[in-house]
Every structure is written in structure tokens, then in C-alpha cells.
Design a protein around this motif. Structure first.
Motif, PDB file in Angstrom:
ATOM      1  N   PHE A   1       2.396  56.112  17.335  1.00 48.80           N
ATOM      2  CA  PHE A   1       2.204  54.760  17.852  1.00 48.80           C
ATOM      3  C   PHE A   1       1.854  54.794  19.335  1.00 48.80           C
ATOM      4  O   PHE A   1       0.956  54.076  19.798  1.00 48.80           O
ATOM      5  N   LEU A   2       2.585  55.624  20.087  1.00 55.05           N
ATOM      6  CA  LEU A   2       2.296  55.748  21.513  1.00 55.05           C
ATOM      7  C   LEU A   2       0.906  56.342  21.736  1.00 55.05           C
ATOM      8  O   LEU A   2       0.181  55.946  22.661  1.00 55.05           O
TER       9      LEU A   2
ATOM     10  N   ASN B   1      -2.062  53.973  21.308  1.00 51.05           N
ATOM     11  CA  ASN B   1      -2.115  52.969  22.366  1.00 51.05           C
ATOM     12  C   ASN B   1      -2.767  53.491  23.631  1.00 51.05           C
ATOM     13  O   ASN B   1      -2.913  52.743  24.599  1.00 51.05           O
ATOM     14  N   THR B   2      -3.132  54.769  23.629  1.00 49.54           N
ATOM     15  CA  THR B   2      -3.822  55.328  24.787  1.00 49.54           C
ATOM     16  C   THR B   2      -5.328  55.227  24.584  1.00 49.54           C
ATOM     17  O   THR B   2      -5.839  55.551  23.512  1.00 49.54           O
ATOM     18  N   ARG B   3      -5.998  54.762  25.593  1.00 49.51           N
ATOM     19  CA  ARG B   3      -7.453  54.569  25.524  1.00 49.51           C
ATOM     20  C   ARG B   3      -8.178  55.884  25.259  1.00 49.51           C
ATOM     21  O   ARG B   3      -9.156  55.941  24.519  1.00 49.51           O
TER      22      ARG B   3
ATOM     23  N   ARG C   1      -7.999  56.918  21.454  1.00 46.69           N
ATOM     24  CA  ARG C   1      -8.843  56.082  20.598  1.00 46.69           C
ATOM     25  C   ARG C   1     -10.321  56.425  20.772  1.00 46.69           C
ATOM     26  O   ARG C   1     -11.110  56.309  19.839  1.00 46.69           O
TER      27      ARG C   1
ATOM     28  N   TYR D   1      -5.507  50.054  14.264  1.00 50.12           N
ATOM     29  CA  TYR D   1      -5.926  49.896  15.659  1.00 50.12           C
ATOM     30  C   TYR D   1      -7.447  49.878  15.779  1.00 50.12           C
ATOM     31  O   TYR D   1      -8.009  49.096  16.547  1.00 50.12           O
TER      32      TYR D   1
ATOM     33  N   ASN E   1      -8.677  46.522  14.529  1.00 48.85           N
ATOM     34  CA  ASN E   1      -8.441  45.457  15.513  1.00 48.85           C
ATOM     35  C   ASN E   1      -9.461  45.532  16.639  1.00 48.85           C
ATOM     36  O   ASN E   1      -9.945  44.508  17.130  1.00 48.85           O
ATOM     37  N   GLU E   2      -9.789  46.756  17.043  1.00 54.77           N
ATOM     38  CA  GLU E   2     -10.759  46.922  18.123  1.00 54.77           C
ATOM     39  C   GLU E   2     -12.136  46.440  17.690  1.00 54.77           C
ATOM     40  O   GLU E   2     -12.879  45.826  18.451  1.00 54.77           O
TER      41      GLU E   2
ATOM     42  N   SER F   1      -4.694  48.977  32.823  1.00 57.86           N
ATOM     43  CA  SER F   1      -4.533  48.876  31.369  1.00 57.86           C
ATOM     44  C   SER F   1      -5.505  47.887  30.742  1.00 57.86           C
ATOM     45  O   SER F   1      -5.773  47.943  29.544  1.00 57.86           O
TER      46      SER F   1
ATOM     47  N   THR G   1     -10.546  48.754  28.903  1.00 52.33           N
ATOM     48  CA  THR G   1     -10.623  49.530  27.670  1.00 52.33           C
ATOM     49  C   THR G   1     -12.072  49.857  27.332  1.00 52.33           C
ATOM     50  O   THR G   1     -13.011  49.398  27.992  1.00 52.33           O
TER      51      THR G   1
END
Length: 579
Positions: A20-21, A24-26, A29, A203, A206-207, A337, A340
């Protein structure tokens, strides 16, 4: 067995928290959508770290089948075993990065497990590498055209990985150990791999949905900024454009500059980034000087001389017209943050469209100063029907295929830019004209899949010169008028062939319905004032052909029941500096 199931569930929670962590990092992804050598290296390193953690957090099982649960395993007697989530990590690595990533992560996990256990149970190396490769190969087959396999296939592949592992354990360590660990490890690693992949897919989905929303906003934004950019890049137009961009995006500040001064700045920092004053940030100066996009993630990279400036992250894109930088589009955030990949793609698209819009204004200003007003008006005009049809197509695609909608938007940008750049030149290269035609046809094919087929027969060099929009006018005429109600098998052949040492022939032929004798008499000979016709475009093109090259190049039209062919003879000229 139940206690082992609970303990492994705790270990699974650790891996899921890390996953999960990670998503959440650009940076991570950015590794997921394209499988390149560089991304595979990074995925191997990341998942290798995960597989080591899976070994270290495993549950120790003694030779007497006693379960030991230290916080971190620091060593393992040769007679003992580990129940862990290593297969979960190897399976996820294979499905994410492919068979070679899976093999390398499996090798790291197997070596660490053997080294950890005092060089016993070497078969874990073989099994881990084999599983990594097989799951990667099977996963690539199962995913089809998608980025990753569907959940059912992920679960089945994860189950298969555990079954292969259990076969090795049974062969080398016996049935008693398999009986103890089979249900907990198979169940939890299968569930864990499925959850891991679902986190990734969620994720990314969603993006993509965010990109779809932004595509819609870009279309509205483009429509609202066009009237201002058509007036050129000045203080008034820049202010309105910055206000519109800030309204439609999540950036904390938006700025526009020319090559020397700030034209407008709206949002955070507007107390010292003032219109009319010289560009003060090092980042903007570098972009304008080099004509290259730059990103900044801290104040030092932005280089604002005001110490308490709130801007901490930025994307600065050059605005270019005719290959020359005329200014910069600057978008700032007060927190890193917020910056993105989606924001970066959005800004790149905006810069491309804005450059095209500025080119419209420059072209229109130049057109008004030229004696060849009618011809230049033709060169810079964009068919409003085509434009609005393209916008409607993109809007429809956003509901069913975000990637195709994004591709269509980019093709529309290419069409805009090439229309406006080519419109300021009497002659362009074949390569430029072909790029313009391809952008036009790619959008038409999205509107009408399988309706048109365009083929080329080219025996001249790409840098040969021909009148701007020559091919595009012929092709658009065929698309709009040649095929009537035919929905399939509509073919357009573009041919450029040498005639002699000094001339070549341009021909665009379709297999449509032909031109009636009454209309044929006027095609290219006089303007046709009707909203559905392209007679004016053909007339102006014919006038340009004869004005540039003489009567030998006047438009020829051959028509019949098998279709229509437009031809012209042009002199062989090449772009300056080429042979």
C-alpha cells in the motif's frame, strides 16, 4: 495448523502494508505501465527487498513441528523450516515485471533462504527461480491486451505457484511438513497475491479515471483560452488564460512569460511574481534559454530569489511556435506531493495545445498583412465541422476507452500544430504533409472504425517539397464526398511517383462513387460557396498550383464509376540543404 494460519496472516499484513505504501509513491507507479529494461531493473530491486523481508518475517517450524515466532528471524538450524510469504512476493513480481523479473527475484529469495538456513535446502533456489519464470510467462499469456491478468487468473497463478513449491517440499522434506503448512501457505499466499495485484490495478484505474476527467477539463479549457491566445501573447490574454487554467486544475499558482518578462501570475507568490517585471526564477530562465521542459521538487530547484516564496514544486514548459521558444507556461504547487505523473501529462498537453493556439494568432496576424489573403486564409483555417466532430468523438471515447480518448486528444493537438505551422509556409516537405494527413485520418478512423483505408505508394524522398495542404485537401475531399453511404471498403491511395529527372506526379485516388458531370465542370475551376462542399478549397489549391509552378501543374480530375483521381505534376525540389 490454525495457529500457523493466524501467524502467517499477520505476516501477510506486513507485506500488504508495504504494498500500500509502495503504490502511493509516484516513482513506483511510474514503473508499472511500460515494461522497459530500466523499469525491470527497478522492479527487480524493489521486489528483491520485499522477498528478503518475507524471509526475515517468516514463522520458524522446528524438526519436531513446533512453531516458533521470533519478531525477526536471524538464523535457522538446518533441520528447521520456514513458513513465509516468499511465494506471494515472487508471484507478484512475475505478474508485474514479467518472467525475467520473476526469475531474478526468485533467485534472490531462494539464495537468501538457503544462506539463511545454513546452506541447507538448496532446492529452494531451483523452485523459486522456476516459479518466477513460469508465473511470468503464464501471466503474460493470461493478461491478453490488458496491463495485468484478471483477478481469477491471478488467484489461479498464485495457487499454481504454491502447488509447485509444495511439490518440491514434499520431494525433499517429506509429507509431514507439507501437511502442516499446506493450507495456511496456499490459502494466504494465493489471497495475498490477489490482493497485491488488486491494489496495483485499483490505483492505476483511479489514475486513468482522473486522466479522463482531466481530458474533459482540457477540452473545456482549450475552448475558453482559444479566443485570448488568438490575440497573441500579451498581458491581457496571459492574465485571462492563467485564471482559466487555475480554475480547471489543482495547481496553486499559474504563470505565463514571454522570453524576458512575466506576463501574468495568478495564485501563490503573486505578491512578488509581478506582470511586467523580468522573469526572476532560475528554472524559468533555463527553460526559456534551452527550450526544454523542466520539473522542480524543492525551492532550490525553482530558484526564486525571494526567501519566503511559498512555491516548492513546479513544472515549466516552453511555448514554441515554428520551432522557436516564445515564452513559458509555469505551473506551481506549494507541496511536492501534489505534483504527480497525471499533472505532468496534463501540462505537456496544455503546452502543445497552447502553442498551437498561439500559432493561430500569429498566422492570422500575418495573413491580414499579406496580399494573398484568400490563399493564406485557406492555409490557416481549421474546418469547424471536423474540430467539433473530433471533440464529440473524444467525449464519447472517455466513457469507454480512456487511452483512446487520450490518443485522440494528442492526435488533435498534432493536427492543430501541423495545420498552423504548415499554414505559414507556401511549401512543406512530404514528411510534414504526411504527418498532417496521418493525424487527420487517425481521428477520422476513431470516429468511423474500419470505414477508411489509406495507402501510400511513394517513390520520392521524404524531403521533397510540395504545396502545403496539397495531400490533406485531396484526402479530406475523398473522406467527405467520395463514398456516400458506404460504411466499409472505402480506399484512398496516395501516390507520389517520378515523371522525369525534374518532375514528379502527385495522385490521390479513391474507389468512391465518382463525380457527376455537372459538378466535374466546376471542380477546381471556380469557387463553390456551399457549407457542405470543398470546391473552394480545391479551387484555391488549383490557383496556388498554377501560381507557384505554372499551368503544367494545374489540377487534373479523372472520375468514373470506379472512383475519382486528383493529379498534379510538380517540380522536384528538396528542402534547402538537402539533395
Amino acid at each position: 495448523m490454525f495457529n500457523l494460519l493466524v501467524l502467517l496472516a499477520e505476516r501477510l499484513g506486513i507485506i500488504m502494508l508495504l504494498a500500500f505504501l509502495l503504490v502511493n509513491t509516484r516513482f513506483f507507479r511510474g514503473l508499472l505501465e511500460k515494461r522497459t529494461f530500466k523499469t525491470q531493473i527497478w522492479l527487480t530491486l524493489i521486489f528483491s527487498l520485499f522477498v528478503v523481508i518475507a524471509n526475515l518475517t517468516g514463522v520458524e517450524i522446528t524438526n519436531s513441528k513446533e512453531v516458533i515466532t521470533p519478531l525477526i528471524l536471524t538464523g535457522l538450524p538446518q533441520s528447521d523450516s520456514i513458513a513465509n510469504t516468499r511465494m506471494l512476493v515472487i508471484t507478484s513480481a512475475s505478474l508485474t515485471g514479467g518472467p525475467y523479473v520473476g526469475m531474478l527475484v526468485g533467485l534472490v529469495g531462494g539464495l537468501h533462504r538457503v544462506f539463511f538456513g545454513g546452506f541447507s535446502d538448496y532446492f529452494y533456489i531451483i523452485s523459486s527461480v522456476l516459479i518466477g519464470y513460469l508465473i511470468g510467462v503464464w501471466g503474460d499469456k493470461a493478461k491478453g491486451d490488458g496491463l495485468y491478468p484478471k483477478t481469477f487468473w491471478v488467484a489461479l497463478l498464485a495457487f499454481s505457484a504454491e502447488m509447485i513449491q509444495m511439490s518440491f517440499i514434499f520431494a525433499f522434506r517429506g509429507f509431514d511438513l507439507v501437511k502442516l503448512i499446506f493450507v495456511p501457505m496456499v490459502l494466504l499466499n494465493t489471497i495475498g497475491a490477489s490482493l497485491f495485484m488488486e491494489i496495483l490495478k485499483t490505483y492505476l484505474s483511479n489514475e486513468r479515471q482522473l486522466r479522463a476527467v482531466q481530458t474533459k477539463d482540457v477540452l473545456e479549457l482549450t475552448n475558453k483560452t482559444l479566443p485570448y491566445f488568438r490575440n497573441g501573447l500579451n498581458f491581457d490574454s496571459a492574465l485571462h488564460v492563467c485564471q482559466i487554467i487555475k480554475e480547471y486544475t489543482n495547481f496553486d499558482a499559474v504563470g505565463l512569460t514571454d522570453t524576458e518578462n512575466v506576463l501574468a501570475h495568478v495564485g501563490a507568490g503573486e505578491d512578488h511574481h509581478i506582470a511586467g517585471e523580468p522573469v526572476m526564477t532560475d528554472l524559468s530562465k533555463s527553460v526559456i534559454a534551452k527550450g526544454e521542459e523542466k520539473l522542480a521538487y524543492n525551492k532550490e530547484d525553482i530558484g526564486c530569489p525571494v526567501p519566503d516564496c511559498p512555491l516548492t514544486a513546479a513544472i515549466v514548459i516552453p511555448l514554441r511556435v515554428n520551432e522557436e521558444t516564445i515564452g513559458a507556461l509555469k505551473l506551481y504547487s506549494t507541496a511536492r506531493s501534489k505534483m504527480t505523473v497525471v499533472e505532468e501529462n496534463l501540462v505537456n498537453g496544455l503546452a502543445l495545445i497552447f502553442s498551437g493556439q498561439l500559432a493561430i494568432g500569429i498566422a492570422e496576424e500575418q495573413t491580414s498583412l499579406l496580399n494573398e489573403a484568400e490563399i493564406k486564409a485557406l492555409q490557416v483555417q481549421i474546418n469547424p465541422h471536423f474540430f467539433f466532430n473530433a471533440i464529440n468523438t473524444i467525449g464519447a471515447l472517455m466513457r469507454v476507452d480512456v487511452n483512446k480518448a487520450h490518443e485522440a486528444l494528442m492526435q488533435l493537438s498534432v493536427f492543430f500544430r501541423s495545420s498552423l505551422q504548415n499554414g505559414q509556409e507556401k511549401e512543406v516537405t512530404l514528411e510534414q504533409e504526411r504527418r498532417h494527413v496521418d493525424a487527420y485520418m487517425s481521428i477520422e478512423k476513431m470516429r468511423f472504425p474500419d470505414k477508411f483505408q489509406v495507402d501510400y505508394q511513394v517513390d520520392v524522398a521524404d524531403n521533397v517539397m510540395l504545396p502545403s495542404f496539397c495531400l490533406q485537401i485531396f484526402v479530406e475531399n475523398a473522406v467527405r464526398h467520395a463514398f456516400g453511404g458506404k460504411k466499409k471498403n472505402n480506399q484512398i491511395l496516395i501516390s507520389l511517383q517520378p515523371v522525369d529527372a525534374a518532375h514528379f506526379e502527385v495522385s490521390v485516388k479513391d474507389n468512391g462513387n465518382g463525380i457527376s458531370p455537372e459538378v466535374l465542370e466546376t471542380v477546381g475551376q471556380q469557387p463553390v460557396k456551399e457549407t457542405k462542399g470543398s470546391g473552394t478549397a480545391l479551387y484555391n489549391l488549383n490557383q496556388r498550383l498554377q501560381g507557384l509552378y505554372g499551368s503544367k501543374s494545374q489540377l487534373q480530375v479523372i472520375t468514373g464509376k470506379q472512383g475519382t483521381e486528383f493529379k498534379t505534376i510538380l517540380p522536384l525540389k528538396y528542402k534547402e540543404g538537402a539533395n
